[in-house]
Write an enzyme that holds these catalytic residues in place. Sequence first.
Site, PDB file in Angstrom:
ATOM      1  N   GLN A  38      25.953 111.994 121.137  1.00  0.00           N
ATOM      2  CA  GLN A  38      25.190 113.241 121.061  1.00  0.00           C
ATOM      3  C   GLN A  38      24.748 113.655 122.466  1.00  0.00           C
ATOM      4  O   GLN A  38      24.227 114.740 122.661  1.00  0.00           O
ATOM      5  CB  GLN A  38      23.958 113.040 120.170  1.00  0.00           C
ATOM      6  CG  GLN A  38      24.298 112.668 118.735  1.00  0.00           C
ATOM      7  CD  GLN A  38      23.074 112.187 117.975  1.00  0.00           C
ATOM      8  OE1 GLN A  38      22.293 112.968 117.454  1.00  0.00           O
ATOM      9  NE2 GLN A  38      22.887 110.882 117.939  1.00  0.00           N
TER      10      GLN A  38
ATOM     11  N   HIS B  85      27.837 117.222 121.229  1.00  0.00           N
ATOM     12  CA  HIS B  85      26.945 118.288 121.705  1.00  0.00           C
ATOM     13  C   HIS B  85      27.356 118.834 123.066  1.00  0.00           C
ATOM     14  O   HIS B  85      26.552 119.447 123.775  1.00  0.00           O
ATOM     15  CB  HIS B  85      25.497 117.785 121.748  1.00  0.00           C
ATOM     16  CG  HIS B  85      24.964 117.411 120.403  1.00  0.00           C
ATOM     17  ND1 HIS B  85      23.916 116.543 120.229  1.00  0.00           N
ATOM     18  CD2 HIS B  85      25.365 117.755 119.153  1.00  0.00           C
ATOM     19  CE1 HIS B  85      23.677 116.397 118.928  1.00  0.00           C
ATOM     20  NE2 HIS B  85      24.536 117.109 118.258  1.00  0.00           N
TER      21      HIS B  85
ATOM     22  N   CYS C 184      33.649 129.833 129.448  1.00  0.00           N
ATOM     23  CA  CYS C 184      33.628 131.296 129.588  1.00  0.00           C
ATOM     24  C   CYS C 184      33.302 131.958 128.247  1.00  0.00           C
ATOM     25  O   CYS C 184      33.887 131.611 127.218  1.00  0.00           O
ATOM     26  CB  CYS C 184      34.984 131.799 130.089  1.00  0.00           C
ATOM     27  SG  CYS C 184      35.031 133.585 130.229  1.00  0.00           S
TER      28      CYS C 184
ATOM     29  N   CYS D 142      36.923 134.268 127.686  1.00  0.00           N
ATOM     30  CA  CYS D 142      38.227 133.645 127.404  1.00  0.00           C
ATOM     31  C   CYS D 142      38.109 132.187 126.936  1.00  0.00           C
ATOM     32  O   CYS D 142      39.116 131.588 126.552  1.00  0.00           O
ATOM     33  CB  CYS D 142      39.128 133.724 128.640  1.00  0.00           C
ATOM     34  SG  CYS D 142      38.620 132.617 129.975  1.00  0.00           S
TER      35      CYS D 142
ATOM     36  N   CYS E 145      33.712 133.240 135.405  1.00  0.00           N
ATOM     37  CA  CYS E 145      34.908 132.468 135.069  1.00  0.00           C
ATOM     38  C   CYS E 145      35.968 132.613 136.158  1.00  0.00           C
ATOM     39  O   CYS E 145      36.243 133.731 136.616  1.00  0.00           O
ATOM     40  CB  CYS E 145      35.458 132.972 133.733  1.00  0.00           C
ATOM     41  SG  CYS E 145      37.005 132.204 133.247  1.00  0.00           S
TER      42      CYS E 145
ATOM     43  N   CYS F 114      39.084 134.662 134.220  1.00  0.00           N
ATOM     44  CA  CYS F 114      39.036 136.072 133.806  1.00  0.00           C
ATOM     45  C   CYS F 114      37.836 136.836 134.383  1.00  0.00           C
ATOM     46  O   CYS F 114      37.711 138.037 134.149  1.00  0.00           O
ATOM     47  CB  CYS F 114      38.996 136.141 132.276  1.00  0.00           C
ATOM     48  SG  CYS F 114      37.378 135.722 131.603  1.00  0.00           S
TER      49      CYS F 114
ATOM     50  N   ASN G 188      17.674  99.932 118.303  1.00  0.00           N
ATOM     51  CA  ASN G 188      16.612 100.886 118.629  1.00  0.00           C
ATOM     52  C   ASN G 188      15.284 100.129 118.703  1.00  0.00           C
ATOM     53  O   ASN G 188      15.050  99.251 117.877  1.00  0.00           O
ATOM     54  CB  ASN G 188      16.538 101.956 117.525  1.00  0.00           C
ATOM     55  CG  ASN G 188      15.760 103.193 117.942  1.00  0.00           C
ATOM     56  OD1 ASN G 188      14.684 103.091 118.515  1.00  0.00           O
ATOM     57  ND2 ASN G 188      16.307 104.356 117.648  1.00  0.00           N
TER      58      ASN G 188
ATOM     59  N   GLU H 296      12.582 101.280 117.916  1.00  0.00           N
ATOM     60  CA  GLU H 296      11.756 101.796 116.815  1.00  0.00           C
ATOM     61  C   GLU H 296      12.577 101.953 115.549  1.00  0.00           C
ATOM     62  O   GLU H 296      13.809 102.083 115.614  1.00  0.00           O
ATOM     63  CB  GLU H 296      11.175 103.168 117.183  1.00  0.00           C
ATOM     64  CG  GLU H 296      10.142 103.133 118.306  1.00  0.00           C
ATOM     65  CD  GLU H 296       9.819 104.545 118.806  1.00  0.00           C
ATOM     66  OE1 GLU H 296       9.217 104.648 119.894  1.00  0.00           O
ATOM     67  OE2 GLU H 296      10.206 105.528 118.121  1.00  0.00           O
TER      68      GLU H 296
HETATM   69  N1  APR Z   1      17.385 101.666 123.758  1.00  0.00           N
HETATM   70  C1  APR Z   1      17.699 102.096 122.501  1.00  0.00           C
HETATM   71  N2  APR Z   1      17.044 103.120 121.882  1.00  0.00           N
HETATM   72  C2  APR Z   1      16.032 103.709 122.560  1.00  0.00           C
HETATM   73  C3  APR Z   1      15.642 103.301 123.859  1.00  0.00           C
HETATM   74  C4  APR Z   1      16.383 102.230 124.457  1.00  0.00           C
HETATM   75  N3  APR Z   1      16.098 101.787 125.677  1.00  0.00           N
HETATM   76  N4  APR Z   1      14.590 104.075 124.263  1.00  0.00           N
HETATM   77  C5  APR Z   1      14.342 104.951 123.230  1.00  0.00           C
HETATM   78  N5  APR Z   1      15.191 104.714 122.214  1.00  0.00           N
HETATM   79  C6  APR Z   1      15.287 105.415 120.929  1.00  0.00           C
HETATM   80  C7  APR Z   1      13.996 106.040 120.441  1.00  0.00           C
HETATM   81  O1  APR Z   1      13.237 105.098 119.708  1.00  0.00           O
HETATM   82  C8  APR Z   1      14.513 107.168 119.544  1.00  0.00           C
HETATM   83  O2  APR Z   1      14.727 106.698 118.218  1.00  0.00           O
HETATM   84  O3  APR Z   1      16.172 106.491 121.109  1.00  0.00           O
HETATM   85  C9  APR Z   1      15.873 107.514 120.150  1.00  0.00           C
HETATM   86  C10 APR Z   1      15.934 108.868 120.877  1.00  0.00           C
HETATM   87  O4  APR Z   1      15.770 109.862 119.917  1.00  0.00           O
HETATM   88  P1  APR Z   1      15.809 111.422 120.329  1.00  0.00           P
HETATM   89  O5  APR Z   1      14.987 111.642 121.510  1.00  0.00           O
HETATM   90  O6  APR Z   1      15.498 112.157 119.082  1.00  0.00           O
HETATM   91  O7  APR Z   1      17.320 111.645 120.771  1.00  0.00           O
HETATM   92  P2  APR Z   1      18.625 111.867 119.865  1.00  0.00           P
HETATM   93  O8  APR Z   1      18.553 111.115 118.596  1.00  0.00           O
HETATM   94  O9  APR Z   1      19.779 111.633 120.725  1.00  0.00           O
HETATM   95  O10 APR Z   1      18.511 113.459 119.557  1.00  0.00           O
HETATM   96  C11 APR Z   1      19.574 114.055 118.880  1.00  0.00           C
HETATM   97  O11 APR Z   1      18.646 116.218 119.252  1.00  0.00           O
HETATM   98  O12 APR Z   1      17.467 117.426 120.665  1.00  0.00           O
HETATM   99  C12 APR Z   1      18.693 117.287 120.157  1.00  0.00           C
HETATM  100  O13 APR Z   1      20.767 117.834 121.115  1.00  0.00           O
HETATM  101  C13 APR Z   1      19.682 116.957 121.236  1.00  0.00           C
HETATM  102  O14 APR Z   1      21.460 115.340 121.169  1.00  0.00           O
HETATM  103  C14 APR Z   1      20.098 115.550 120.891  1.00  0.00           C
HETATM  104  C15 APR Z   1      19.815 115.457 119.422  1.00  0.00           C
END
Ligand code: APR
Length: 269
Positions: free
Chosen positions: A108, A126, A134, A137, A155, A158, A221, A223
């Site tokens: 992402q 993303h 562009c 085009c 661009c 074009c 993660n 969290e």
């Molecule tokens: N290692 C692993 N995970 C981590 C770390 C780490 N060192 N530090 C933070 N995180 C976790 C956080 O706990 C959280 O769950 O990464 C996650 C980041 O979440 P977001 O900030 O919501 O990012 P993401 O999930 O990529 O967002 C998705 O949302 O805003 C749009 O286009 C944007 O691509 C993005 C999409």
Amino acid sequence: MRTIREGLVSEELQRRFHEAHSVLILTGAGVSAESGVPTFRGGGDSTVWRGMPFEIISSAGMLQRDLPAVWEWFNYRRGKLEALKPNPAHEAIARWQDVFKELSLVTQNIDGLHQMAGSRNVIELHGNVWRARCLDCGARSNARDLRFDRGVPLCFDCGGALRPDVVLFGEMLPTGAFELAAVKAESCELCLVVGTSAVVYPAASIPEIARAAGAFLVEVNPERTPLSDLCDEVLTGRAGEILPLLCQQPNREGGHDASYASIERMRPC
Ligand code: APR
């Protein structure tokens, strides 16, 4: 579902890591956090620009209303990224592409750090902040070659106005990217979800597709996320500390070191 205490990778995950041929990895902003890229929902200073929340400045509506402002925002983000380097999580994933028969990397992230670490054929859901597209085009250009002397770069093919080649809020994903990721998810044996809050769709449906198709689903993660309960295994911690250990060689005693279980492999990874 078993929650793995920090630092311990189960025998089952080792075995599946050892035996898997097709693996899919979905990454989010968290995989780049240890490189210094702020996450979106973890706070940090990049969520507000000139008083506008990033959902506004990074929206299709803003592109219509004020393309120069959108470029200023993405130039600022590129400026922040310029000096940043891949971290051990990016590097481990890049190594794995030569270990597994089929490794699909779906991200992402728009920061390009996977590619900088050596990952090939990255499926970018993303877009990428280092590219422009562009509006007339559709031709893509390297953002490093753009000239901003008249606000909006033009661009090279074009002469039409260029926009950042990233998916803005309210926009569709790039044609084919999600579809390809979904096909790979349906056939993978092991799906690792690294550093995403798993709240933004359709990206967050990729691990759900993989799990429904029978893949072993693992989350990395610090969290819990809405996806955690669907996972077969949750590795609680930072990607840069955990991913490199998923591929460590066995220690001499043939046992496992106290903190991290290791994987016996025919060939080094
Ligand atoms: N290692 C692993 N995970 C981590 C770390 C780490 N060192 N530090 C933070 N995180 C976790 C956080 O706990 C959280 O769950 O990464 C996650 C980041 O979440 P977001 O900030 O919501 O990012 P993401 O999930 O990529 O967002 C998705 O949302 O805003 C749009 O286009 C944007 O691509 C993005 C999409």
